[in-house]
Design an enzyme around this catalytic site. Sequence first.
Site, PDB file in Angstrom:
ATOM      1  N   ARG A 176       0.765  -1.380  -0.078  1.00 18.13           N
ATOM      2  CA  ARG A 176      -0.189   0.049  -0.031  1.00 18.13           C
ATOM      3  C   ARG A 176       0.850   1.393   0.007  1.00 18.13           C
ATOM      4  O   ARG A 176       2.072   1.201   0.187  1.00 18.13           O
ATOM      5  CB  ARG A 176      -0.869   0.082   1.372  1.00 18.13           C
ATOM      6  CG  ARG A 176      -0.160   0.199   2.613  1.00 18.13           C
ATOM      7  CD  ARG A 176      -1.125   0.352   3.878  1.00 18.13           C
ATOM      8  NE  ARG A 176      -0.348   0.439   5.017  1.00 18.13           N
ATOM      9  CZ  ARG A 176      -0.830   0.948   5.960  1.00 18.13           C
ATOM     10  NH1 ARG A 176      -2.081   0.904   6.333  1.00 18.13           N
ATOM     11  NH2 ARG A 176      -0.043   1.064   7.193  1.00 18.13           N
ATOM     12  N   GLN A 219       2.575   2.732  13.054  1.00 13.68           N
ATOM     13  CA  GLN A 219       3.072   2.647  14.435  1.00 13.68           C
ATOM     14  C   GLN A 219       4.502   2.419  14.431  1.00 13.68           C
ATOM     15  O   GLN A 219       5.227   2.684  15.171  1.00 13.68           O
ATOM     16  CB  GLN A 219       2.203   2.025  15.205  1.00 13.68           C
ATOM     17  CG  GLN A 219       0.826   2.202  15.603  1.00 13.68           C
ATOM     18  CD  GLN A 219      -0.252   2.055  14.652  1.00 13.68           C
ATOM     19  OE1 GLN A 219      -0.104   1.785  13.498  1.00 13.68           O
ATOM     20  NE2 GLN A 219      -1.630   1.935  15.138  1.00 13.68           N
TER      21      GLN A 219
HETATM   22  O1  LIG Z   1      -0.598   1.628   9.896  1.00 15.62           O
HETATM   23  C1  LIG Z   1      -1.855   1.593  10.277  1.00 15.62           C
HETATM   24  N1  LIG Z   1      -2.007   1.327  11.484  1.00 15.62           N
HETATM   25  C2  LIG Z   1      -3.452   1.219  12.228  1.00 15.62           C
HETATM   26  O2  LIG Z   1      -3.581   1.160  13.198  1.00 15.62           O
HETATM   27  C3  LIG Z   1      -4.585   1.149  10.797  1.00 15.62           C
HETATM   28  N2  LIG Z   1      -5.822   1.105  11.117  1.00 15.62           N
HETATM   29  C4  LIG Z   1      -6.229   1.142   9.872  1.00 15.62           C
HETATM   30  O3  LIG Z   1      -7.492   1.037   9.369  1.00 15.62           O
HETATM   31  N3  LIG Z   1      -5.157   1.102   8.935  1.00 15.62           N
HETATM   32  C5  LIG Z   1      -3.936   1.163   9.717  1.00 15.62           C
HETATM   33  N4  LIG Z   1      -2.781   1.438   9.212  1.00 15.62           N
END
Ligand SMILES: O=c1[nH]c(=O)c2[nH]c(=O)[nH]c2[nH]1
Length: 298
Positions: A176, A219
């Site tokens: 993505r 994160q």
């Molecule tokens: O990197 C991500 N963290 C998430 O906590 C999250 N939640 C989500 O819907 N897409 C993503 N992407």
Amino acid sequence: MGIRLGDNQYGKAEVRLVHVARDTAVHRIKDVSVTSQLRGDLEAVHTAGDNSHCLATDTQKNTVYAFAKENGGIGAIEDFALLLARHFVGAHDYIHGARQEIHEYAWERIATSDGPHDHSFVRSGAETRTTVVTKDGDREWVVSGLEGLTVLKSTGSEFHGYPKTAYTTLPETADRILATDVKARWRYIGTGADWDASYAAVKALMLEAFATTHSLALQQTLYRMGTAVLEARPEIAEIRFSMPNKHHFLVDLSPFGLDNPNEVFFAADRPYGKIEAAVERDDAPPAGRAWESVPGFV
Ligand SMILES: O=c1[nH]c(=O)c2[nH]c(=O)[nH]c2[nH]1
């Protein structure tokens, strides 16, 4: 029932100041916004309208402009904020603390066919550099940062393995777009760092980590960025981030008989994920009042 005055501070917000260093024909400019706030023996102004300790916000604004001249410019925003804070607390016995926040906007010399122009500049689309200096009596803290550092990687980002509930529709993905506007603040140990060098290094470390981390979640990328900064920069105690996950959704081109192998995306502006965390050195000195009035960070 007793009623009393709680914490308070006051000053002039967003004093816009541009300094032109014109000692040579090749001018240098600094463009900042200074928010000066003071704390101290200010009970009476609140409870009785007694202004004898109320160093006017207008005076605070004028001090900012006068110091830019007397100081021969602004220099690193951390040094200018420390200069102002020390002045306000040192010069007035009824002022015991100060919070000086400065945002700096970057300009680049316009590149002409004859080379970089002497006195024409273009606002560089880059991030805003920030600092918040807090002074409480003899104690001082510096929290610097940046915001609006917009980054994107077009692959090298996956998101899967999350809980599937009755309300989950998000498809798992192994490829993505990952995009965010980095907003970060870092707390310095002490007040004597080489501010400009440190800023440049922190920004470079964050960009390098964003680019080179194969991301399984924003994160994780955030934590890697923070870890990279703390591993390389001993002058920094902790770094906090607030980063939007700027979603890019694959457009369904099948109605037009077209496939879409991660080429055409809809860049949504809202809602966005909001990812926030602090990354800390476990032997860091206590934060004291450093983060007071630095909103928007966990
Ligand atoms: O990197 C991500 N963290 C998430 O906590 C999250 N939640 C989500 O819907 N897409 C993503 N992407």
